[in-house]
Design an enzyme around this catalytic site. Structure first.
Site, PDB file in Angstrom:
ATOM      1  N   GLY A 270      33.279 -35.952  28.145  1.00 18.37           N
ATOM      2  CA  GLY A 270      34.594 -35.335  28.219  1.00 18.37           C
ATOM      3  C   GLY A 270      35.667 -35.916  27.325  1.00 18.37           C
ATOM      4  O   GLY A 270      36.826 -35.490  27.397  1.00 18.37           O
ATOM      5  N   ASP A 320      23.484 -24.720  30.958  1.00 18.12           N
ATOM      6  CA  ASP A 320      22.838 -25.037  29.686  1.00 18.12           C
ATOM      7  C   ASP A 320      23.512 -24.191  28.600  1.00 18.12           C
ATOM      8  O   ASP A 320      23.608 -22.965  28.721  1.00 18.12           O
ATOM      9  CB  ASP A 320      21.346 -24.695  29.792  1.00 18.12           C
ATOM     10  N   CYS A 392      26.814 -36.676  16.167  1.00 21.52           N
ATOM     11  CA  CYS A 392      27.010 -38.108  15.907  1.00 21.52           C
ATOM     12  C   CYS A 392      25.778 -38.667  15.206  1.00 21.52           C
ATOM     13  O   CYS A 392      25.306 -39.758  15.517  1.00 21.52           O
ATOM     14  CB  CYS A 392      27.309 -38.868  17.193  1.00 21.52           C
TER      15      CYS A 392
END
EC number: 2.1.1.176
Length: 454
Positions: A270, A320, A392
């Protein structure tokens, strides 16, 4: 060894470190989760918890360097029991890389651990190897003539991964990147509240005794060079939140307006979701719908939202992202973010385990998974809306290739160059994507792209 002494040694930092490393290596346990579990179950004081963390991460980070360095004193490493290997790694790491730990303490514990886990013969062997390290040091990897092997051993990065990066960014940049991953990661925070300027927050943190500097990467970022930031009133009041600087660049790419309906399709835990919400206004019906597959991760998003005072602008759902296309009305979102599941190679400084468990097939498998998510959410974006795709990681398969393949399959989308006044030109690809490597700014590695629906 009597039972009382044996039981005592089992609760020492070095014994615990060996056990954690065994679980990471044999069972694929996550080092960060296991560390936290052991620190809590053993009720370790802060000093011991710090040493345990330093040893575990340090050994994982330099595992290949340690093995090469110890190899001159070990006749047949393959025949050596794995716990003995980890005990030697733990001990050698402290003797070579930790200046405040006396050798005699390391040697004493190593022998006692060897007795507790094995027998007197193993203890004698361990003592002999470590005495050689004490006298002569570790075998020197700098003398390796082959450049790929030298980088691989010296930076403790698998040779195939070194070769992969050399093929993408060249040997000089690969070497810089690989060795930069051995540096300690620093803590960075993001200014959540838009009511305070970064300059005001920096001044207040300095007055509280923190060593802080503005982020060179993110306009809302601050680097913490000294001090435990979670103790600051600014953190406790939800004005600051811990988030790596490179990931702070994602939310602004959406060019959010106060009344936007936003989909954060891969939201946990979050950090980016709360950043998105900071641009929105509940009174103007601005909202982020944040998705994750797992209930406990949704709980983390809700906790972060509450602490940062943006719960009124965030709605969470257990879903999902690959199923999102069926769950919402087509063309209902102004901006959609896909911070996709990836190999995480940009996090190797913080999570050194990653270096040893990934393989080239993972990149291709994740590429397909990423495309399935993009395909699912693409119909939900309004015409003229922005689709922000980020990871990332550092691989072409999961970054450029994923975006290009998606564009080829969806003619209604076009790439929009990402803009930033903070990043060097080297951080932008020819297509207008952002690709940050860990050695560029000392941050996590990150990829950010933006597409618009025509």
């Amino acid at each position: 060894m009597d039972n009382k002494l044996k039981n005592k040694i089992k609760h020492t930092v070095r014994y615990l470190a060996v056990d954690i490393l065994e679980s990471v290596e044999k069972e694929g346990a996550y080092s960060n989760l296991l560390l936290n579990k052991v620190i809590q179950s053993e009720k370790l004081p802060p000093k011991d918890a710090g040493l345990l963390t330093e040893i575990v991460y340090g050994v994982i980070q330099r595992k290949m360097t340690l093995d090469y360095g110890l190899s001159g004193y070990i006749k047949d490493p393959k025949k050596q029991l794995s716990w003995v290997t980890n005990l030697l790694r733990v001990s050698a790491y402290q003797m070579v890389y930790l200046t405040k730990v006396p050798d005699h303490a390391v040697l004493f514990d190593a022998v006692e651990i060897a007795k507790a886990k094995g027998h007197a013969g193993v203890a004698s062997y361990v003592n002999g190897v470590l005495r050689n390290v004490q006298r002569n040091g570790l075998r020197d990897w700098k003398t390796i003539s082959n450049a790929k092997k030298r980088i691989s051993v010296g930076a403790s990065m698998p040779k195939w991964l070194v070769a992969y990066f050399i093929g993408k960014i060249g040997i000089e940049e690969t070497e810089k990147m690989a060795f930069s991953l051995l540096e300690d990661p620093f803590v960075s925070v993001r200014l959540q509240s838009q009511a305070m300027s970064r300059e005001t927050v920096l001044e207040q943190l300095q007055a509280e005794g923190y060593d802080v500097v503005p982020s060179p990467v993110s306009p809302s970022g601050i680097r913490i060079r000294g001090g435990k930031i979670v103790d600051s009133p600014l953190f406790k009041e939800g004005i600051l939140t811990i988030q790596d600087e490179s990931s702070q660049l994602v939310a602004p790419v959406g060019e959010l307006e106060k009344d936007f309906l936003v989909l954060d399709s891969c939201a946990a835990p979050g950090g980016k979701t709360t950043h998105m919400a900071s641009y929105l206004s509940a009174s103007e019906n601005g909202k982020v719908i944040a998705l994750d597959m797992y209930e406990h991760k949704i709980g983390l998003i809700n906790q972060n939202a509450e602490r940062l005072h943006v719960s009124d602008r965030i709605e969470t759902r257990v879903l999902d992202a690959k199923e999102a296309g069926k769950a919402f009305v087509p063309e209902s979102f102004d901006v959609i973010y896909v911070d996709a599941p990836c190999s995480g190679l940009g996090l190797m400084r913080r999570k050194p385990d990653i270096k040893y468990v990934k393989n080239a097939q993972d990149f291709l498998d994740l590429h397909q998974e990423q495309l399935r998510i993009l395909d699912s959410v693409s119909s939900l974006l309004k015409k003229g809306g922005r689709l922000v795709y980020s990871t990332c990681t550092l691989t072409e398969e999961e970054n450029q290739m994923t975006v290009q393949t998606f564009i080829e399959n969806h003619a209604e989308f076009a790439i929009v160059p990402v803009r930033s006044d903070y990043l060097d030109k080297k951080s932008f690809t020819p297509e207008g994507f952002v690709q940050i490597y860990p050695h560029d700014y000392g941050t996590d590695g990150f990829f950010i792209s933006c597409m618009v629906k025509r």
